[in-house]
Scaffold this motif. Structure first.
Motif, PDB file in Angstrom:
ATOM      1  N   ASP A  14       0.835  -1.198   0.000  1.00 39.39           N
ATOM      2  CA  ASP A  14       0.000   0.000   0.000  1.00 39.39           C
ATOM      3  C   ASP A  14       0.872   1.251   0.000  1.00 39.39           C
ATOM      4  O   ASP A  14       0.501   2.277  -0.541  1.00 39.39           O
ATOM      5  CB  ASP A  14      -0.903   0.014   1.241  1.00 39.39           C
ATOM      6  N   VAL A  15       2.019   1.111   0.656  1.00 41.89           N
ATOM      7  CA  VAL A  15       2.945   2.237   0.757  1.00 41.89           C
ATOM      8  C   VAL A  15       4.325   1.778   0.302  1.00 41.89           C
ATOM      9  O   VAL A  15       4.773   0.693   0.669  1.00 41.89           O
ATOM     10  CB  VAL A  15       3.032   2.742   2.219  1.00 41.89           C
ATOM     11  N   TYR A  16       4.984   2.613  -0.498  1.00 44.29           N
ATOM     12  CA  TYR A  16       6.326   2.281  -0.970  1.00 44.29           C
ATOM     13  C   TYR A  16       7.262   3.396  -0.537  1.00 44.29           C
ATOM     14  O   TYR A  16       7.031   4.572  -0.844  1.00 44.29           O
ATOM     15  CB  TYR A  16       6.317   2.145  -2.494  1.00 44.29           C
ATOM     16  N   LEU A  17       8.282   3.008   0.195  1.00 46.76           N
ATOM     17  CA  LEU A  17       9.195   4.025   0.712  1.00 46.76           C
ATOM     18  C   LEU A  17      10.435   4.135  -0.167  1.00 46.76           C
ATOM     19  O   LEU A  17      11.179   3.175  -0.332  1.00 46.76           O
ATOM     20  CB  LEU A  17       9.571   3.692   2.167  1.00 46.76           C
ATOM     21  N   VAL A  18      10.617   5.334  -0.726  1.00 49.42           N
ATOM     22  CA  VAL A  18      11.738   5.615  -1.615  1.00 49.42           C
ATOM     23  C   VAL A  18      12.791   6.374  -0.822  1.00 49.42           C
ATOM     24  O   VAL A  18      12.461   7.331  -0.123  1.00 49.42           O
ATOM     25  CB  VAL A  18      11.227   6.483  -2.790  1.00 49.42           C
ATOM     26  N   ALA A  19      14.026   5.948  -0.927  1.00 44.24           N
ATOM     27  CA  ALA A  19      15.094   6.660  -0.207  1.00 44.24           C
ATOM     28  C   ALA A  19      16.340   6.710  -1.079  1.00 44.24           C
ATOM     29  O   ALA A  19      16.890   5.675  -1.429  1.00 44.24           O
ATOM     30  CB  ALA A  19      15.394   5.955   1.109  1.00 44.24           C
ATOM     31  N   VAL A  20      16.782   7.925  -1.420  1.00 46.00           N
ATOM     32  CA  VAL A  20      17.939   8.069  -2.293  1.00 46.00           C
ATOM     33  C   VAL A  20      19.100   8.701  -1.536  1.00 46.00           C
ATOM     34  O   VAL A  20      18.929   9.739  -0.902  1.00 46.00           O
ATOM     35  CB  VAL A  20      17.587   8.921  -3.528  1.00 46.00           C
ATOM     36  N   GLY A  21      20.231   8.097  -1.644  1.00 47.53           N
ATOM     37  CA  GLY A  21      21.424   8.589  -0.957  1.00 47.53           C
ATOM     38  C   GLY A  21      21.717   7.720   0.261  1.00 47.53           C
ATOM     39  O   GLY A  21      20.808   7.119   0.829  1.00 47.53           O
ATOM     40  N   GLU A  22      22.986   7.681   0.623  1.00 52.19           N
ATOM     41  CA  GLU A  22      23.394   6.771   1.686  1.00 52.19           C
ATOM     42  C   GLU A  22      22.710   7.065   3.019  1.00 52.19           C
ATOM     43  O   GLU A  22      22.154   6.196   3.670  1.00 52.19           O
ATOM     44  CB  GLU A  22      24.908   6.851   1.894  1.00 52.19           C
ATOM     45  N   GLY A  23      22.732   8.376   3.378  1.00 50.40           N
ATOM     46  CA  GLY A  23      22.117   8.773   4.651  1.00 50.40           C
ATOM     47  C   GLY A  23      20.631   8.511   4.644  1.00 50.40           C
ATOM     48  O   GLY A  23      20.068   7.997   5.622  1.00 50.40           O
ATOM     49  N   ALA A  24      19.988   8.804   3.526  1.00 49.23           N
ATOM     50  CA  ALA A  24      18.548   8.618   3.428  1.00 49.23           C
ATOM     51  C   ALA A  24      18.186   7.139   3.468  1.00 49.23           C
ATOM     52  O   ALA A  24      17.189   6.743   4.078  1.00 49.23           O
ATOM     53  CB  ALA A  24      18.020   9.253   2.150  1.00 49.23           C
ATOM     54  N   LEU A  48       2.154   1.067  13.111  1.00 45.41           N
ATOM     55  CA  LEU A  48       1.007   0.703  12.256  1.00 45.41           C
ATOM     56  C   LEU A  48       1.162  -0.734  11.760  1.00 45.41           C
ATOM     57  O   LEU A  48       1.483  -0.962  10.598  1.00 45.41           O
ATOM     58  CB  LEU A  48       0.919   1.655  11.063  1.00 45.41           C
ATOM     59  N   PRO A  49       0.919  -1.709  12.630  1.00 42.18           N
ATOM     60  CA  PRO A  49       1.240  -3.107  12.303  1.00 42.18           C
ATOM     61  C   PRO A  49       0.493  -3.640  11.076  1.00 42.18           C
ATOM     62  O   PRO A  49       0.985  -4.515  10.394  1.00 42.18           O
ATOM     63  CB  PRO A  49       0.805  -3.871  13.562  1.00 42.18           C
ATOM     64  N   GLY A  50      -0.660  -3.103  10.761  1.00 40.75           N
ATOM     65  CA  GLY A  50      -1.407  -3.618   9.610  1.00 40.75           C
ATOM     66  C   GLY A  50      -0.954  -3.040   8.286  1.00 40.75           C
ATOM     67  O   GLY A  50      -1.399  -3.480   7.229  1.00 40.75           O
ATOM     68  N   LEU A  51      -0.098  -2.060   8.343  1.00 39.06           N
ATOM     69  CA  LEU A  51       0.300  -1.346   7.124  1.00 39.06           C
ATOM     70  C   LEU A  51       1.111  -2.242   6.194  1.00 39.06           C
ATOM     71  O   LEU A  51       2.043  -2.906   6.617  1.00 39.06           O
ATOM     72  CB  LEU A  51       1.140  -0.119   7.528  1.00 39.06           C
ATOM     73  N   ARG A  52       0.724  -2.240   4.922  1.00 37.63           N
ATOM     74  CA  ARG A  52       1.497  -3.009   3.938  1.00 37.63           C
ATOM     75  C   ARG A  52       2.524  -2.071   3.333  1.00 37.63           C
ATOM     76  O   ARG A  52       2.230  -1.324   2.411  1.00 37.63           O
ATOM     77  CB  ARG A  52       0.569  -3.585   2.873  1.00 37.63           C
ATOM     78  N   LEU A  53       3.696  -2.130   3.904  1.00 42.20           N
ATOM     79  CA  LEU A  53       4.746  -1.175   3.556  1.00 42.20           C
ATOM     80  C   LEU A  53       5.923  -1.888   2.903  1.00 42.20           C
ATOM     81  O   LEU A  53       6.425  -2.869   3.433  1.00 42.20           O
ATOM     82  CB  LEU A  53       5.231  -0.469   4.842  1.00 42.20           C
ATOM     83  N   GLN A  54       6.317  -1.393   1.744  1.00 46.58           N
ATOM     84  CA  GLN A  54       7.518  -1.932   1.124  1.00 46.58           C
ATOM     85  C   GLN A  54       8.585  -0.854   1.122  1.00 46.58           C
ATOM     86  O   GLN A  54       8.369   0.246   0.599  1.00 46.58           O
ATOM     87  CB  GLN A  54       7.204  -2.392  -0.306  1.00 46.58           C
ATOM     88  N   VAL A  55       9.729  -1.171   1.713  1.00 52.52           N
ATOM     89  CA  VAL A  55      10.854  -0.243   1.717  1.00 52.52           C
ATOM     90  C   VAL A  55      11.755  -0.609   0.551  1.00 52.52           C
ATOM     91  O   VAL A  55      12.128  -1.765   0.390  1.00 52.52           O
ATOM     92  CB  VAL A  55      11.622  -0.326   3.054  1.00 52.52           C
ATOM     93  N   HIS A  56      12.077   0.371  -0.253  1.00 55.98           N
ATOM     94  CA  HIS A  56      12.895   0.082  -1.437  1.00 55.98           C
ATOM     95  C   HIS A  56      14.242  -0.499  -1.042  1.00 55.98           C
ATOM     96  O   HIS A  56      14.879  -0.045  -0.107  1.00 55.98           O
ATOM     97  CB  HIS A  56      13.126   1.363  -2.248  1.00 55.98           C
ATOM     98  N   SER A  57      14.646  -1.506  -1.769  1.00 53.79           N
ATOM     99  CA  SER A  57      15.989  -2.035  -1.544  1.00 53.79           C
ATOM    100  C   SER A  57      16.726  -2.079  -2.873  1.00 53.79           C
ATOM    101  O   SER A  57      16.116  -2.208  -3.926  1.00 53.79           O
ATOM    102  CB  SER A  57      15.918  -3.427  -0.921  1.00 53.79           C
ATOM    103  N   GLY A  58      18.033  -1.912  -2.797  1.00 51.83           N
ATOM    104  CA  GLY A  58      18.829  -2.011  -4.017  1.00 51.83           C
ATOM    105  C   GLY A  58      19.307  -0.676  -4.557  1.00 51.83           C
ATOM    106  O   GLY A  58      19.969  -0.632  -5.595  1.00 51.83           O
ATOM    107  N   GLY A  59      18.988   0.427  -3.874  1.00 50.61           N
ATOM    108  CA  GLY A  59      19.502   1.725  -4.283  1.00 50.61           C
ATOM    109  C   GLY A  59      18.931   2.199  -5.614  1.00 50.61           C
ATOM    110  O   GLY A  59      17.868   1.749  -6.039  1.00 50.61           O
ATOM    111  N   GLY A  60      19.660   3.091  -6.263  1.00 53.52           N
ATOM    112  CA  GLY A  60      19.222   3.600  -7.561  1.00 53.52           C
ATOM    113  C   GLY A  60      18.707   5.016  -7.474  1.00 53.52           C
ATOM    114  O   GLY A  60      18.573   5.579  -6.388  1.00 53.52           O
ATOM    115  N   SER A  61      18.415   5.590  -8.631  1.00 58.83           N
ATOM    116  CA  SER A  61      17.993   6.996  -8.720  1.00 58.83           C
ATOM    117  C   SER A  61      16.556   7.162  -8.236  1.00 58.83           C
ATOM    118  O   SER A  61      15.828   6.184  -8.072  1.00 58.83           O
ATOM    119  CB  SER A  61      18.080   7.444 -10.168  1.00 58.83           C
ATOM    120  N   PHE A  62      16.155   8.404  -8.043  1.00 60.52           N
ATOM    121  CA  PHE A  62      14.750   8.683  -7.727  1.00 60.52           C
ATOM    122  C   PHE A  62      13.849   8.084  -8.803  1.00 60.52           C
ATOM    123  O   PHE A  62      12.812   7.492  -8.517  1.00 60.52           O
ATOM    124  CB  PHE A  62      14.515  10.204  -7.656  1.00 60.52           C
TER     125      PHE A  62
END
Length: 426
Positions: free
Chosen positions: A328-338, A353-367
């Motif tokens: 439901d939610v995709y977290l984008v983070a660019v840069g080492e600190g981010a 929010l235990p029910g939240l379907r959250l995917q945190v981006h893995s593998g780096g890359g551009s915005f």
RNA sequence: GUGGCCGUAGCUCAUCAGGUAGAGCACCGGAUUGUGGCUCCGGAGGUGGGGGGUUCGAGACCCCUCGGCCACCCCA
């Protein structure tokens, strides 16, 4: 080197389909639970003897379709070709004799057949068994339960119920004799398969697809004429219960089952939407089996349904629910600190929010590439974290299906998410 | 187990009198600095299911094998 492939007829169920299986399994188990049935989990491997005794030595399943092997001790073992035998074995082994048991199980079964649509070598069934009760309200409940299941799945328009009674073992034996006598006189008019079955399994001739054989059967002795009073009364009670419940059925005096253990009631749910493999669910009463497998005499009835066929039917009828997105939610983070902060932020959101379907981006890359993945994940919302947000302790809050991106302070994020998805519900 | 049809990129398919393979979708990257969906450009990806044979040469012809689909059989 050649890549290793799956065994013929033993298929992978991929994520694009597995959600449908989960849906089907959930609907089944919820419904069974609602009727008071309890799950029993059984081994996939049993002694070979269990199946040859239960199913019948001269059936095709036992003669040429079982996966049998010797284990390291030299014991003859078999991958279960069906579930009832193992369930009866467990019933006996754990001293359930004399009690009423309403049980169900699910899992893979194995038969070495030529694969085709709706027929695999490893296939999956949900089986339901009732032990300890001889009256016809048991079969009626099993059937009514099926009917409700088809309604829940949206399949009720595509399946019909066929019903018959095989009578008592004595009835069946007398009928068998009469049938063999009649058909033997006309042996030369039977198709090749039926001639073979005349000696091995004559009742199976009744559902031969040969027109010539069917024509011959029109004049043959009819099974219902051989039922004793008790079996007739039993069958009458069953149909009365089904009528009362508003479940329609088609009486089919030619309906016999391939497994030897059935007596009295047999039924099949069939569809014409699946080609040649039209039986989607089938079962009946098998009062003799418990004793036959070494237990005290104990009436029983049950059925099994083929999950592959039900899944195919759902797809065919387009009643399958839509595939859910990955998140439901995709977290984008660019840069080492981010990336570091984003990883931690993801975990803290999962805490709050235990029910939240959250995917945190893995593998780096551009915005750009991360946003592309966010979109394809099917998420409703992207959370964007870069150097600017990091410095300001904010996060980019971007609805992906309409709406403007705005900046939200990290402290307010939890509330914003709750708010966002409350509105999404409708 | 029997019979029929079929087997070219992850998927759907094309090409050619037999002269060593392309397209769409998908995937990856790019179209002025940190943002997806539409468009455009580029890239990667096939020992033509595998093995053998015929031929100067085969993905295309023949045989075997493996696999797929359909029917029989069987069954959920």
């Amino acid at each position: 080197m050649n890549p290793i492939r799956a065994i013929r007829g033993m298929n992978d169920i991929l994520p694009q389909d597995s959600y449908l299986w989960q849906h089907l399994e959930k609907v089944c188990s919820d419904l069974l639970d609602a009727y008071g049935y309890r799950e029993i989990r059984l081994p996939v491997v049993e002694q070979t003897q269990l199946f040859s005794r239960a199913i019948g030595e001269v059936t095709d399943i036992v003669e040429k379709e079982m996966y049998s092997f010797e284990d390291r001790n030299g014991d003859g073992l078999t991958l279960r070709p069906e579930g009832t035998a193992g369930c009866v074995r467990a019933f006996n082994q754990h001293g359930m004799a004399g009690t009423q048991q309403k049980l169900w199980y699910a899992g893979p079964m194995f038969r070495h057949e030529r694969p085709q649509l709706g027929r695999q070598r490893q296939f999956h069934q949900v089986g339901v068994e009732v032990f300890g009760t001889a009256s016809a309200d048991v079969e009626a409940e099993l059937i009514v339960l099926c009917a409700r299941l088809w309604r829940s799945l949206g399949l009720d328009s595509a399946v019909t119920l066929e019903l018959n009674s095989l009578g008592s073992n004595e009835d069946r034996a007398r009928y068998r004799e009469a049938l063999v006598a009649y058909l033997s006189e006309h042996r030369d008019q039977l198709d090749e398969d039926s001639q073979r079955r005349l000696d091995s399994n004559p009742l199976r001739i009744l559902d031969s697809k040969s027109e010539q054989t069917q024509a011959l059967l029109a004049e043959a002795p009819s099974l219902p004429d051989f039922l004793d009073e008790e079996s007739q009364a039993h069958f009458a009670q069953l149909t009365a219960l089904l009528d009362a419940a508003g479940v329609s059925y088609r009486l089919n005096p030619r309906l016999v089952r391939g497994l030897d253990y059935y007596n009295r009631t047999v039924f099949e749910w069939v569809t014409d939407a699946l080609g040649a493999q039209g039986t989607v669910c089938a079962g009946g009463r098998y009062d003799g089996l418990v004793e036959q497998l070494g237990g005290k005499p104990n009436p029983a009835a049950g059925f099994a349904m083929g999950l592959e066929r039900l899944v195919l039917l759902m797809q065919e009828l387009k009643v399958a629910p839509a595939a859910p997105g990955q998140a439901d939610v995709y977290l984008v983070a660019v840069g080492e600190g981010a990336a570091l902060a984003g990883f931690a932020l993801g975990e803290s959101l999962r805490d709050s929010l235990p029910g939240l379907r959250l995917q945190v981006h893995s593998g780096g890359g551009s915005f750009k590439s991360q946003m592309k993945k966010a979109d394809r994940s099917g998420a409703q919302l992207a959370l964007v974290l870069g150097e600017n947000e990091l410095a300001e302790r904010t996060v980019g809050f971007k609805p992906l299906r309409g709406g403007e991106q705005r900046s939200v302070s990290q402290d307010a994020l939890e509330e914003e998410l709750k708010h966002f998805f409350e509105h999404e519900e409708h």
